[in-house]
Write an enzyme that holds these catalytic residues in place. Structure first.
Site, PDB file in Angstrom:
ATOM      1  N   HIS A   1      19.601   6.068  46.919  1.00 25.12           N
ATOM      2  CA  HIS A   1      18.282   6.234  47.556  1.00 25.12           C
ATOM      3  C   HIS A   1      17.366   7.097  46.697  1.00 25.12           C
ATOM      4  O   HIS A   1      17.826   7.991  45.979  1.00 25.12           O
ATOM      5  CB  HIS A   1      18.408   6.942  48.926  1.00 25.12           C
ATOM      6  CG  HIS A   1      19.072   6.136  49.981  1.00 25.12           C
ATOM      7  ND1 HIS A   1      18.382   5.338  50.869  1.00 25.12           N
ATOM      8  CD2 HIS A   1      20.388   6.015  50.323  1.00 25.12           C
ATOM      9  CE1 HIS A   1      19.230   4.762  51.713  1.00 25.12           C
ATOM     10  NE2 HIS A   1      20.460   5.151  51.407  1.00 25.12           N
TER      11      HIS A   1
ATOM     12  N   ASP B   1      25.795   6.742  48.243  1.00 22.95           N
ATOM     13  CA  ASP B   1      25.301   7.829  49.096  1.00 22.95           C
ATOM     14  C   ASP B   1      26.218   9.054  49.056  1.00 22.95           C
ATOM     15  O   ASP B   1      26.217   9.873  49.983  1.00 22.95           O
ATOM     16  CB  ASP B   1      25.159   7.358  50.558  1.00 22.95           C
ATOM     17  CG  ASP B   1      23.976   6.427  50.763  1.00 22.95           C
ATOM     18  OD1 ASP B   1      23.252   6.149  49.797  1.00 22.95           O
ATOM     19  OD2 ASP B   1      23.793   5.974  51.907  1.00 22.95           O
TER      20      ASP B   1
ATOM     21  N   HIS C   1      29.610   1.463  49.598  1.00 24.62           N
ATOM     22  CA  HIS C   1      30.163   1.771  50.931  1.00 24.62           C
ATOM     23  C   HIS C   1      29.663   0.780  51.969  1.00 24.62           C
ATOM     24  O   HIS C   1      28.795  -0.045  51.682  1.00 24.62           O
ATOM     25  CB  HIS C   1      29.891   3.228  51.327  1.00 24.62           C
ATOM     26  CG  HIS C   1      28.447   3.591  51.529  1.00 24.62           C
ATOM     27  ND1 HIS C   1      27.514   3.578  50.508  1.00 24.62           N
ATOM     28  CD2 HIS C   1      27.764   3.990  52.639  1.00 24.62           C
ATOM     29  CE1 HIS C   1      26.337   3.966  50.974  1.00 24.62           C
ATOM     30  NE2 HIS C   1      26.458   4.210  52.275  1.00 24.62           N
TER      31      HIS C   1
ATOM     32  N   HIS D   1      27.864   0.856  54.766  1.00 23.04           N
ATOM     33  CA  HIS D   1      26.604   0.888  55.505  1.00 23.04           C
ATOM     34  C   HIS D   1      25.745  -0.346  55.184  1.00 23.04           C
ATOM     35  O   HIS D   1      25.697  -0.786  54.038  1.00 23.04           O
ATOM     36  CB  HIS D   1      25.826   2.182  55.218  1.00 23.04           C
ATOM     37  CG  HIS D   1      26.440   3.388  55.853  1.00 23.04           C
ATOM     38  ND1 HIS D   1      26.225   4.671  55.411  1.00 23.04           N
ATOM     39  CD2 HIS D   1      27.272   3.493  56.935  1.00 23.04           C
ATOM     40  CE1 HIS D   1      26.888   5.520  56.177  1.00 23.04           C
ATOM     41  NE2 HIS D   1      27.538   4.833  57.102  1.00 23.04           N
TER      42      HIS D   1
ATOM     43  N   ASP E   1      22.673  -0.939  54.759  1.00 21.74           N
ATOM     44  CA  ASP E   1      21.616  -0.888  53.734  1.00 21.74           C
ATOM     45  C   ASP E   1      22.198  -0.895  52.309  1.00 21.74           C
ATOM     46  O   ASP E   1      21.451  -0.811  51.325  1.00 21.74           O
ATOM     47  CB  ASP E   1      20.675   0.313  53.959  1.00 21.74           C
ATOM     48  CG  ASP E   1      21.387   1.655  53.989  1.00 21.74           C
ATOM     49  OD1 ASP E   1      22.514   1.743  54.525  1.00 21.74           O
ATOM     50  OD2 ASP E   1      20.820   2.627  53.460  1.00 21.74           O
ATOM     51  N   HIS E   2      23.513  -0.998  52.202  1.00 18.99           N
ATOM     52  CA  HIS E   2      24.172  -1.148  50.896  1.00 18.99           C
ATOM     53  C   HIS E   2      24.976  -2.456  50.833  1.00 18.99           C
ATOM     54  O   HIS E   2      24.868  -3.202  49.864  1.00 18.99           O
ATOM     55  CB  HIS E   2      25.084   0.059  50.622  1.00 18.99           C
ATOM     56  CG  HIS E   2      24.310   1.333  50.548  1.00 18.99           C
ATOM     57  ND1 HIS E   2      23.959   1.929  49.363  1.00 18.99           N
ATOM     58  CD2 HIS E   2      23.761   2.101  51.523  1.00 18.99           C
ATOM     59  CE1 HIS E   2      23.225   3.007  49.603  1.00 18.99           C
ATOM     60  NE2 HIS E   2      23.100   3.132  50.918  1.00 18.99           N
TER      61      HIS E   2
ATOM     62  N   HIS F   1      30.893  10.801  52.949  1.00 16.05           N
ATOM     63  CA  HIS F   1      29.778  10.072  53.578  1.00 16.05           C
ATOM     64  C   HIS F   1      30.373   8.900  54.364  1.00 16.05           C
ATOM     65  O   HIS F   1      30.043   8.713  55.540  1.00 16.05           O
ATOM     66  CB  HIS F   1      28.802   9.595  52.508  1.00 16.05           C
ATOM     67  CG  HIS F   1      27.617   8.849  53.056  1.00 16.05           C
ATOM     68  ND1 HIS F   1      26.595   9.467  53.731  1.00 16.05           N
ATOM     69  CD2 HIS F   1      27.296   7.529  53.028  1.00 16.05           C
ATOM     70  CE1 HIS F   1      25.697   8.560  54.108  1.00 16.05           C
ATOM     71  NE2 HIS F   1      26.105   7.373  53.685  1.00 16.05           N
TER      72      HIS F   1
HETATM   73  C1  GBP Z   1      14.884  11.065  54.926  1.00 20.83           C
HETATM   74  O1  GBP Z   1      15.099  12.188  54.510  1.00 20.83           O
HETATM   75  O2  GBP Z   1      14.232  10.222  54.283  1.00 20.83           O
HETATM   76  N1  GBP Z   1      14.985   9.395  56.664  1.00 20.83           N
HETATM   77  C2  GBP Z   1      15.462  10.676  56.274  1.00 20.83           C
HETATM   78  C3  GBP Z   1      16.990  10.761  56.222  1.00 20.83           C
HETATM   79  C4  GBP Z   1      21.595   7.983  53.865  1.00 20.83           C
HETATM   80  S1  GBP Z   1      21.129   6.407  54.582  1.00 20.83           S
HETATM   81  C5  GBP Z   1      17.698   9.441  56.135  1.00 20.83           C
HETATM   82  C6  GBP Z   1      19.233   9.620  56.074  1.00 20.83           C
HETATM   83  O3  GBP Z   1      19.860  10.157  56.989  1.00 20.83           O
HETATM   84  N2  GBP Z   1      19.812   9.150  54.987  1.00 20.83           N
HETATM   85  C7  GBP Z   1      21.248   9.162  54.788  1.00 20.83           C
HETATM   86  C8  GBP Z   1      21.706  10.455  54.120  1.00 20.83           C
HETATM   87  O4  GBP Z   1      22.899  10.616  53.910  1.00 20.83           O
HETATM   88  N3  GBP Z   1      20.776  11.339  53.758  1.00 20.83           N
HETATM   89  C9  GBP Z   1      21.092  12.566  53.079  1.00 20.83           C
HETATM   90  C10 GBP Z   1      20.133  13.676  53.462  1.00 20.83           C
HETATM   91  O5  GBP Z   1      19.287  13.452  54.350  1.00 20.83           O
HETATM   92  O6  GBP Z   1      20.264  14.751  52.894  1.00 20.83           O
HETATM   93  N4  GBP Z   1      22.300   4.947  56.569  1.00 20.83           N
HETATM   94  O7  GBP Z   1      21.272   4.122  56.319  1.00 20.83           O
HETATM   95  C11 GBP Z   1      22.357   6.208  55.853  1.00 20.83           C
HETATM   96  O8  GBP Z   1      23.628   6.396  55.232  1.00 20.83           O
HETATM   97  C12 GBP Z   1      23.233   4.578  57.554  1.00 20.83           C
HETATM   98  C13 GBP Z   1      23.508   3.228  57.778  1.00 20.83           C
HETATM   99  C14 GBP Z   1      23.937   5.544  58.279  1.00 20.83           C
HETATM  100  C15 GBP Z   1      24.454   2.877  58.730  1.00 20.83           C
HETATM  101  C16 GBP Z   1      24.864   5.170  59.217  1.00 20.83           C
HETATM  102  C17 GBP Z   1      25.119   3.862  59.405  1.00 20.83           C
HETATM  103 BR1  GBP Z   1      26.453   3.362  60.664  1.00 20.83          BR
HETATM  104 ZN    ZN Z   2      25.096   5.410  53.646  1.00 13.63          ZN
END
Ligand code: GBP
Ligand code: ZN
Length: 258
Positions: A174, A135, A54, A56, A58-59, A112
């Site tokens: 993750h 994700d 996707h 984002h 970080d991917h 997501h």
């Molecule tokens: C933790 O639990 O470690 N730091 C916290 C939550 C995916 S990354 C971090 C968080 O919100 N992670 C996201 C997620 O979906 N978590 C599921 C959950 O908490 O149950 N991301 O980096 C996230 O997708 C991102 C990057 C988001 C760009 C939005 C944008 Br635009």
């Molecule tokens: Zn994501």
């Protein structure tokens, strides 16, 4: 096929998929391209394709840089997700091949993000299949509903991914497993499989090892978001349907401070 973990950033995973007979490789979500190209060199493989789950950062955020390092590489990504550096857009059901033995099927798993793709990978040597879920599906959890609805996440998790063969290995984006299992116990305090897997995962992390992969079968037993078809799970969160329950469990997870 050989699958290597490449830990990136804080808690992300990239993965390298290798056809050992031709020494050709694909890489899933190569956010740190230099790490990825080092792993390719160490293993004597040619990087042929990028599978992006996707958009984002970080991917997908390493795609342009990896294209500079490996100019002929193909970059796959969901057709409705605007993925950095994408050269080949994919939709649900599209097939990609790697080397002589590996087939990759694109599965649209939205919610997501709108164009999120999971990649289902099989080989001709009879290894168990693998699915790279980004994700959408985490071990014992799922991604936040940034660009979709509970109906869509239900379809992605409980129809599309749940229909894969039970031994399919699950490789997610993750390392969230310990927290996810602690939360899962708040939904189902009496689920012994969750308790056992939590203690297993805590040991793995203490030793600095990944808790990935899982299998579709284990997720059906321990992941609260994949268990919402079970009327007992619906009852635990005060809901009368699977979609209502997945919405409620996601809301609880968003507000949970473990
Ligand atoms: C933790 O639990 O470690 N730091 C916290 C939550 C995916 S990354 C971090 C968080 O919100 N992670 C996201 C997620 O979906 N978590 C599921 C959950 O908490 O149950 N991301 O980096 C996230 O997708 C991102 C990057 C988001 C760009 C939005 C944008 Br635009
Ligand atoms: Zn994501």
């Amino acid at each position: 096929m050989k699958i290597l973990h490449i830990p990136c950033l804080e808690d992300n995973y990239s993965y390298m998929i290798i056809d050992e007979s031709t020494k050709e490789a694909a890489v899933v979500d190569p956010v740190e391209p230099h790490k990825v190209s080092r792993v390719a060199q160490e293993n004597g493989v040619d990087l042929k394709l990028v599978l992006t789950t996707h958009h984002h950062w970080d991917h997908a955020g390493g795609n342009d840089k990896l294209k500079q390092l490996v100019p002929e590489i193909k970059v796959y990504g969901g057709s409705t997700d605007n993925v950095q550096g994408c050269t080949d857009k994919v939709e649900n059901g599209d097939k990609i091949s790697l080397g002589a033995n590996i087939n990759i099927l694109s599965l649209h798993t939205p919610c997501h993000t709108k164009g999120h793709i999971s990649y289902y990978v099989t080989d001709k040597e009879g290894d168990e299949p693998a699915v790279f879920t980004g994700d959408t599906l985490f071990i014992a959890g799922c991604g936040k509903f940034f660009e979709g609805t509970a109906e869509q996440m239900y379809q992605s998790l409980c129809v599309t991914l749940a229909s894969l063969p039970k031994p399919t290995r699950v490789y997610c984006g993750h390392e969230y497993t310990v927290k996810n299992l602690q939360f899962a116990l708040t939904v189902e305090p009496d689920n012994a499989k969750i308790e056992q897997k939590l203690s297993w995962a805590q040991h793995k992390r203490k030793d600095g090892l990944p808790t990935v992969p899982s299998t579709i079968e284990e997720e059906l037993e321990t992941n609260p978001f994949m268990r919402v078809d079970n009327p007992e799970v619906q009852g635990k969160v005060g809901c009368k349907s699977a979609v209502e329950a997945i919405r409620e469990i996601r809301q609880r997870k968003d507000n949970w401070r473990g």
